[in-house]
Design a protein around this motif. Structure first.
Motif, PDB file in Angstrom:
ATOM      1  N   UNK A 332      53.816 -20.556 -18.666  1.00  0.00           N
ATOM      2  CA  UNK A 332      54.654 -19.548 -18.008  1.00  0.00           C
ATOM      3  C   UNK A 332      54.593 -19.701 -16.488  1.00  0.00           C
ATOM      4  N   UNK A 333      53.413 -20.037 -15.977  1.00  0.00           N
ATOM      5  CA  UNK A 333      53.289 -20.214 -14.536  1.00  0.00           C
ATOM      6  C   UNK A 333      54.084 -21.427 -14.057  1.00  0.00           C
ATOM      7  N   UNK A 334      54.017 -22.516 -14.813  1.00  0.00           N
ATOM      8  CA  UNK A 334      54.778 -23.716 -14.444  1.00  0.00           C
ATOM      9  C   UNK A 334      56.280 -23.443 -14.451  1.00  0.00           C
ATOM     10  N   UNK A 335      56.732 -22.693 -15.430  1.00  0.00           N
ATOM     11  CA  UNK A 335      58.155 -22.338 -15.494  1.00  0.00           C
ATOM     12  C   UNK A 335      58.541 -21.441 -14.310  1.00  0.00           C
ATOM     13  N   UNK A 336      57.653 -20.524 -13.957  1.00  0.00           N
ATOM     14  CA  UNK A 336      57.943 -19.634 -12.838  1.00  0.00           C
ATOM     15  C   UNK A 336      57.979 -20.402 -11.519  1.00  0.00           C
ATOM     16  N   UNK A 337      57.110 -21.385 -11.382  1.00  0.00           N
ATOM     17  CA  UNK A 337      57.105 -22.188 -10.153  1.00  0.00           C
ATOM     18  C   UNK A 337      58.453 -22.888  -9.935  1.00  0.00           C
ATOM     19  N   UNK A 338      59.051 -23.360 -11.012  1.00  0.00           N
ATOM     20  CA  UNK A 338      60.372 -23.999 -10.907  1.00  0.00           C
ATOM     21  C   UNK A 338      61.380 -23.000 -10.352  1.00  0.00           C
ATOM     22  N   UNK A 339      61.322 -21.759 -10.841  1.00  0.00           N
ATOM     23  CA  UNK A 339      62.254 -20.727 -10.381  1.00  0.00           C
ATOM     24  C   UNK A 339      61.967 -20.305  -8.944  1.00  0.00           C
ATOM     25  N   UNK A 340      60.694 -20.314  -8.558  1.00  0.00           N
ATOM     26  CA  UNK A 340      60.331 -19.986  -7.168  1.00  0.00           C
ATOM     27  C   UNK A 340      60.873 -21.045  -6.217  1.00  0.00           C
ATOM     28  N   UNK A 341      60.731 -22.319  -6.580  1.00  0.00           N
ATOM     29  CA  UNK A 341      61.257 -23.403  -5.747  1.00  0.00           C
ATOM     30  C   UNK A 341      62.784 -23.316  -5.638  1.00  0.00           C
ATOM     31  N   UNK A 342      63.432 -22.924  -6.733  1.00  0.00           N
ATOM     32  CA  UNK A 342      64.883 -22.752  -6.701  1.00  0.00           C
ATOM     33  C   UNK A 342      65.268 -21.628  -5.737  1.00  0.00           C
ATOM     34  N   UNK A 343      64.466 -20.561  -5.727  1.00  0.00           N
ATOM     35  CA  UNK A 343      64.713 -19.464  -4.784  1.00  0.00           C
ATOM     36  C   UNK A 343      64.535 -19.929  -3.347  1.00  0.00           C
ATOM     37  N   UNK A 347      67.451 -19.515  -0.536  1.00  0.00           N
ATOM     38  CA  UNK A 347      67.232 -18.748   0.699  1.00  0.00           C
ATOM     39  C   UNK A 347      67.635 -19.561   1.921  1.00  0.00           C
ATOM     40  N   UNK A 348      67.418 -20.875   1.863  1.00  0.00           N
ATOM     41  CA  UNK A 348      67.818 -21.743   2.983  1.00  0.00           C
ATOM     42  C   UNK A 348      69.340 -21.831   3.104  1.00  0.00           C
ATOM     43  N   UNK A 349      70.046 -21.705   1.977  1.00  0.00           N
ATOM     44  CA  UNK A 349      71.510 -21.803   2.013  1.00  0.00           C
ATOM     45  C   UNK A 349      72.182 -20.524   2.517  1.00  0.00           C
ATOM     46  N   UNK A 350      71.433 -19.410   2.506  1.00  0.00           N
ATOM     47  CA  UNK A 350      71.913 -18.116   3.014  1.00  0.00           C
ATOM     48  C   UNK A 350      73.184 -17.645   2.294  1.00  0.00           C
ATOM     49  N   UNK A 351      73.262 -17.902   1.002  1.00  0.00           N
ATOM     50  CA  UNK A 351      74.373 -17.415   0.179  1.00  0.00           C
ATOM     51  C   UNK A 351      73.811 -16.306  -0.716  1.00  0.00           C
ATOM     52  N   UNK A 352      74.244 -15.060  -0.501  1.00  0.00           N
ATOM     53  CA  UNK A 352      73.596 -13.909  -1.116  1.00  0.00           C
ATOM     54  C   UNK A 352      73.811 -13.816  -2.627  1.00  0.00           C
ATOM     55  N   UNK A 353      74.973 -14.176  -3.122  1.00  0.00           N
ATOM     56  CA  UNK A 353      75.282 -14.016  -4.550  1.00  0.00           C
ATOM     57  C   UNK A 353      74.315 -14.780  -5.454  1.00  0.00           C
ATOM     58  N   UNK A 354      74.125 -16.086  -5.234  1.00  0.00           N
ATOM     59  CA  UNK A 354      73.160 -16.795  -6.094  1.00  0.00           C
ATOM     60  C   UNK A 354      71.718 -16.318  -5.881  1.00  0.00           C
ATOM     61  N   UNK A 355      71.416 -15.843  -4.666  1.00  0.00           N
ATOM     62  CA  UNK A 355      70.069 -15.304  -4.409  1.00  0.00           C
ATOM     63  C   UNK A 355      69.812 -14.083  -5.283  1.00  0.00           C
ATOM     64  N   UNK A 357      71.229 -13.356  -8.100  1.00  0.00           N
ATOM     65  CA  UNK A 357      71.122 -13.791  -9.492  1.00  0.00           C
ATOM     66  C   UNK A 357      69.743 -14.394  -9.778  1.00  0.00           C
ATOM     67  N   UNK A 358      69.273 -15.205  -8.834  1.00  0.00           N
ATOM     68  CA  UNK A 358      67.962 -15.830  -9.003  1.00  0.00           C
ATOM     69  C   UNK A 358      66.835 -14.793  -8.937  1.00  0.00           C
ATOM     70  N   UNK A 359      67.066 -13.733  -8.196  1.00  0.00           N
ATOM     71  CA  UNK A 359      66.064 -12.666  -8.107  1.00  0.00           C
ATOM     72  C   UNK A 359      65.786 -12.078  -9.496  1.00  0.00           C
ATOM     73  N   UNK A 360      66.828 -11.880 -10.289  1.00  0.00           N
ATOM     74  CA  UNK A 360      66.657 -11.353 -11.639  1.00  0.00           C
ATOM     75  C   UNK A 360      65.860 -12.319 -12.513  1.00  0.00           C
ATOM     76  N   UNK A 361      66.118 -13.623 -12.330  1.00  0.00           N
ATOM     77  CA  UNK A 361      65.378 -14.633 -13.083  1.00  0.00           C
ATOM     78  C   UNK A 361      63.889 -14.590 -12.718  1.00  0.00           C
TER      79      UNK A 361
END
Length: 566
Positions: A332-343, A347-355, A357-361
């Protein structure tokens, strides 16, 4: 810990104790022992007041609370500045003018002896129990580091504080607290810097806060009016105001600190500075917990932070089931790390909509991790029904001992010890002064000499020290220590505050009416607290208002009652 850490820890503790004993030499009468000859400047008062409130519980439990549930606890302190203003206008000048040793002396002058004794008794119960919890907090540290039972570490910590409190009285407490708080501020600043430094190179302070925020850890203010929510803007401003006003205005552990001020203006200035500094200080402590949370999004946290309980489970008959849970946790931690890196990338792209969505993930991944941890605690209870399944108090300690550099580990652990020593010493001093001045001197030995009362104060300090150590030995089953202390206070502080407000502002009410009002209000509050009728901070408001209204009502009934002919 390394040799360097042990050296820093032991040297810091020895310097503090020796400094306090040295500065307090000459405490040969009760005036010096309990009030320090009322000679301390405002900055001593400020730091002493802060150190009394900021126990080891603050530095152990607050980061763990922020780690698990976010910054909301800071709202608890929002009523503090207003409470300090009211104290400076009303309480401080009255106490100084009457030249009292304790806050409860005033109540006999205003009402009667039984009202004074009742409020003193309520204080002794509350402060005696909560001081046991503050002694237990640093014993957790020693037991974790040395891998020994908390019974031995509790006895050591309690004995150390009793020694210099008995020897030097309030001056020893105040002088050691000034040095303690100076070291604490420096250590906290260094800890905050180190947490950010240990994050990955592409994760700065701003991004660390953003990631924690997306996972629900940075919401500091809740505007909803919900009587069952423990921490909202309204519980902090209203319930917190009543709690802080009662704590600083009627709790002898705090009143004794500013009664030692050289003048009314020095006491006032010390309290006002405390009101200004306390909220930023608490915010920083909670922020460190949030940063530790972010750190553990990149570094796998322990599946349970209390290593003692974890070791017991690993050696039990449930070890096979536990190992299976650990495999799921690692995955579960390894899977979460993938999602953290995606976030990170989003955040660097500064596009709020996908951010968004990723927050819910991310939040879903966080909940999955919590569910796995719950499986561990359920297994612990199966193995040992008395197992301590709340590890909030171990989060910051685990991080400090595993990741901080040599020397700084010893300093931060020394800080937690210093905080415990400061608040415990203040409490023991206040328990002794209330016992001797309000109970012993008033009810048992009214015509004793100054030397006899001084000796009684020292004996009372030892007695309450033993009581508090005994309470500390049973403190492991009460969950988050920071919340436990404030919940316990909320059962009593509202009632005591109500008595004082009637004394100050409702002049036609006499002692008989307020005495019965206080007893009735306390019974109602205990029942409401046990039934969890409202969030605990509201108990302070309800208790205070009940005492005032009941006292006025009972007084009207007494006034209407026919007077018997003599």
């Amino acid at each position: 810990m390394s040799v360097i850490d042990w050296t820093v820890l032991i040297l810091t503790l020895v310097v503090i104790v020796v400094y306090g004993v040295y500065k307090s030499r000459g405490a040969h009468n009760i005036q010096t022992y309990l009030l320090g000859n009322q000679s301390l400047p405002w900055y001593h008062v400020c730091l002493s007041v802060m150190a009394t409130q900021a126990s080891a519980i603050t530095f152990l439990s607050a980061p763990g609370l922020a780690y698990s549930s976010g910054m909301g606890f800071v709202q608890f302190y929002l009523g503090l500045p207003l409470a300090m203003i009211v104290l400076c206008i009303t309480f401080v000048p009255i106490y100084h003018r009457l030249k009292v040793y304790t806050a409860y002396e005033y109540l006999e002058q205003r009402f009667d002896l039984k009202t004074r004794a009742l409020t003193a008794f309520l204080f002794l119960i509350q402060r005696g129990l909560s001081t046991g919890i503050t002694i237990y907090a640093p014993s957790i540290i020693l037991s974790t580091i040395l891998d020994i039972n908390t019974t031995y570490t509790t006895l050591f910590i309690g004995s150390l504080v009793i020694f210099y409190t008995v020897y030097g009285g309030t001056k020893a407490v105040s002088y050691t607290q000034m040095l303690q708080m100076s070291i604490i501020f420096c250590g906290l600043f260094l800890a905050g810097i180190m947490v950010v430094h240990l994050l990955p190179s592409d994760i700065g302070f701003t991004k660390a806060i953003s990631i924690a925020g997306k996972m629900g850890r940075t919401d500091a203010i809740d505007l909803k009016l919900d009587l069952n929510n423990k921490y909202t803007l309204w519980t902090g401003l209203i319930g917190g105001f009543f709690l802080q006003l009662s704590y600083f205005g009627t709790d002898q552990s705090q009143v004794g600190r500013y009664l030692s001020g050289a003048s009314v203006s020095q006491s006032r200035l010390g309290l006002l500075m405390n009101g200004l500094v306390k909220i930023p200080m608490q915010f920083l402590i909670l922020l460190i917990g949030v940063l530790v949370f972010t750190f553990y999004q990149y570094n796998k946290p322990p599946i349970f932070f209390n290593s003692v309980e974890l070791n017991k489970l690993e050696k039990s008959s449930y070890s096979t089931a536990f190992n299976e849970i650990k495999k799921n946790y690692n995955q579960a931690f390894e899977e979460k790390q993938v999602e953290v890196q995606r976030m990170n990338a989003l955040l660097d792209q500064k596009d709020q909509a996908p951010v968004d969505q990723q927050r819910l993930v991310l939040q879903a991944a966080d909940q999955k991790e919590k569910a796995i941890r719950k499986q561990v605690t359920d297994l612990m209870v199966k193995n040992d029904k008395d197992a301590n399944t709340d590890d909030n108090n171990y989060v910051f300690l685990s991080f400090v001992t595993q990741y901080l550099p040599k020397g700084l580990v010893g300093l931060l652990i020394a800080i937690i010890f210093l905080a415990s020593m400061g608040s415990t010493a203040s409490a023991l001093n206040s328990l002794a002064s209330t016992t001797v001045i309000d109970i012993y001197k008033r009810l048992i030995k009214k015509d004793g000499s100054d030397q006899q009362y001084l000796q009684a104060s020292r004996l009372a300090t030892v007695f309450w020290g033993i009581v508090c150590i005994a309470m500390a030995l049973y403190a492991s089953k009460i969950g988050n220590l920071l919340e436990a202390v404030n919940i316990l206070g909320s059962y009593i502080y509202g009632t005591i505050l109500g008595v004082f407000l009637v004394a100050f502002y409702v002049r036609h009410v006499n002692g008989r009416a307020v005495f019965f009002a206080a007893i009735a209000a306390e019974i109602v509050i205990v029942i409401m607290g046990k039934l969890e009728f409202v969030a605990y901070l509201w108990l302070n408001v309800i208790g205070c208002v009940l005492v005032v209204l009941l006292a006025i009502g009972i007084q009207k009934i007494l006034d209407l009652a026919p007077v018997k002919a003599k």
